[in-house]
Design an enzyme around this catalytic site. Sequence first.
Site, PDB file in Angstrom:
ATOM      1  N   HIS A   1      11.689   7.101  -0.864  1.00  0.00           N
ATOM      2  CA  HIS A   1      11.446   7.840   0.390  1.00  0.00           C
ATOM      3  C   HIS A   1      11.026   6.875   1.506  1.00  0.00           C
ATOM      4  O   HIS A   1      11.558   6.936   2.627  1.00  0.00           O
ATOM      5  CB  HIS A   1      10.326   8.872   0.157  1.00  0.00           C
TER       6      HIS A   1
ATOM      7  N   GLU B   1      13.531   5.607   4.761  1.00  0.00           N
ATOM      8  CA  GLU B   1      13.088   5.821   6.144  1.00  0.00           C
ATOM      9  C   GLU B   1      13.122   4.509   6.936  1.00  0.00           C
ATOM     10  O   GLU B   1      13.644   4.433   8.057  1.00  0.00           O
ATOM     11  CB  GLU B   1      11.672   6.411   6.130  1.00  0.00           C
TER      12      GLU B   1
ATOM     13  N   LYS C   1      16.656   3.361   7.708  1.00  0.00           N
ATOM     14  CA  LYS C   1      17.284   4.155   8.789  1.00  0.00           C
ATOM     15  C   LYS C   1      16.792   3.650  10.152  1.00  0.00           C
ATOM     16  O   LYS C   1      17.586   3.453  11.074  1.00  0.00           O
ATOM     17  CB  LYS C   1      16.946   5.647   8.630  1.00  0.00           C
ATOM     18  N   ASN C   2      15.476   3.410  10.247  1.00  0.00           N
ATOM     19  CA  ASN C   2      14.932   2.923  11.530  1.00  0.00           C
ATOM     20  C   ASN C   2      15.531   1.566  11.903  1.00  0.00           C
ATOM     21  O   ASN C   2      15.962   1.348  13.036  1.00  0.00           O
ATOM     22  CB  ASN C   2      13.413   2.782  11.446  1.00  0.00           C
TER      23      ASN C   2
HETATM   24  O1  LIG Z   1      10.515   0.654  16.940  1.00  0.00           O
HETATM   25  S1  LIG Z   1      11.420  -0.240  16.287  1.00  0.00           S
HETATM   26  O2  LIG Z   1      11.229  -1.641  16.592  1.00  0.00           O
HETATM   27  C1  LIG Z   1      11.279   0.014  14.582  1.00  0.00           C
HETATM   28  C2  LIG Z   1      10.356   0.909  14.121  1.00  0.00           C
HETATM   29  C3  LIG Z   1      10.226   1.127  12.764  1.00  0.00           C
HETATM   30  C4  LIG Z   1      11.033   0.432  11.877  1.00  0.00           C
HETATM   31  O3  LIG Z   1      10.901   0.672  10.548  1.00  0.00           O
HETATM   32  C5  LIG Z   1      11.972  -0.486  12.346  1.00  0.00           C
HETATM   33  C6  LIG Z   1      12.089  -0.690  13.714  1.00  0.00           C
HETATM   34  O4  LIG Z   1      13.000  -1.568  14.223  1.00  0.00           O
HETATM   35  N1  LIG Z   1      12.950   0.177  16.673  1.00  0.00           N
HETATM   36  C7  LIG Z   1      13.313   1.581  16.386  1.00  0.00           C
HETATM   37  C8  LIG Z   1      14.468   1.830  17.305  1.00  0.00           C
HETATM   38  C9  LIG Z   1      15.319   2.936  17.388  1.00  0.00           C
HETATM   39  C10 LIG Z   1      16.323   2.956  18.332  1.00  0.00           C
HETATM   40  C11 LIG Z   1      16.493   1.892  19.170  1.00  0.00           C
HETATM   41  C12 LIG Z   1      15.637   0.789  19.081  1.00  0.00           C
HETATM   42  C13 LIG Z   1      14.627   0.773  18.137  1.00  0.00           C
HETATM   43  C14 LIG Z   1      13.556  -0.271  17.868  1.00  0.00           C
END
Ligand SMILES: O=S(=O)(c1ccc(O)cc1O)N1Cc2ccccc2C1
Length: 398
Positions: free
Chosen positions: A237, A241, A244-245
Amino acid sequence: FTQKCLGNISKMLDFYSQFNPSPLSIKQFIDFGLSACERKSFIFLRKELPVRLANIMKEIHLLPENLLNMPSVGIVNNMYATSFEDIMQFEKVDVNETTLDKFCQTLVKIRNRHKDIVETMAQGVLELKESHDVDAQTENNIQYFLDRFLMSRISIRMLINQHTLLFGNELNGHSRHVGSIDPSCEIISVVKDAYEKARLLCDQYYLASPELIVQQHNELERCSQIRIVYVPSHLFHMLFELFKNSMRAIMEHHSSNAEYPAIEVIVSRGKEDICVKMSDRGGGIPRSQMDHLFKYMYSTAPRPTKTDAHTVPLAGYGYGLPVSRLYARYFHGDLVLQSCDGYGTDAIIYLKALSNEANELLPIFNKTSSKFYRTQVSTTDWSSHCGGGMATRQLRMS
Ligand SMILES: O=S(=O)(c1ccc(O)cc1O)N1Cc2ccccc2C1
């Protein structure tokens, strides 16, 4: 929900909420699972489940009025009351084959009843946002409550899953697993599995996806794979997540060029901690935005309508990060983000290397938690801008 039956369970709620939940370690879950005695599990759960339910139900009743009156929060409240009553049926029964079977069926019924509770609570927060102005204190109370409410839910589902997997006629698909726990979970396999599942979504949405570079550094046993006694579905999980980020960040930050920087994952094991660090070069975010990523209020937005459901963004709304951090903290680990604005973000999952140190982290309903909902006047004790307030002038005087 008639006042009458609220009446007679409210006495039992008062009784069971006086007890503190009893945290179990992963080692205790394993040792108990290996001795596998259904009667002992039943005797433990018919008290521990009402204690954990009552503790969090008392806290629901402390919520700010306007949240408590939201339709979805009323639904959640009634679900908990119904599940509490379901278990109360077993309070004084004799332990025999029949009651043990009925108990298992009741646990499955409760687990199904509560399966959409996170979305229902998010709906309640949305109803609040759309109907009231939410002040900083209410936002703080909601953050504090949801962390505890969702952690309590993780713990109750863990207890239910262990009992139904060990003693119900459910299969967990792995012979050597003890309930939902894998006694030798190979971390890199879960990393690769979560990457492949996230990559599928990324390819569907962006028609491309970043590569994965994964390494491991095993301080203790050089050559062998890093394994942990853990719940694979919790680890999956969190990793799903984070992937995906990172994928969304990389694909949006490098949308113009065809080359995408790979996601790098390092798995390391020390004496005390096992770490999984995921690094992306997705452009990162400013420090001022970082706190919002774990805020329930900030990340509560209307769900995309069904029509563009297949175009649901990879990440960005919903409770994915705060809930993933709760999974990490549940067995005394953590999940932290370190971002470099303009470059990228590191996400680190910390896990306890030793199963006897991996204790459940459980919220306790008591005077301290109750006080949190009543008093929170915060005046700053650091000065951060020149001019303005009297205090600064006095300072200057002195
Ligand atoms: O905030 S982050 O740095 C970010 C946050 C959490 C994570 O796990 C990885 C990451 O990279 N990042 C999320 C996101 C979404 C759309 C466009 C640009 C970004 C930049």
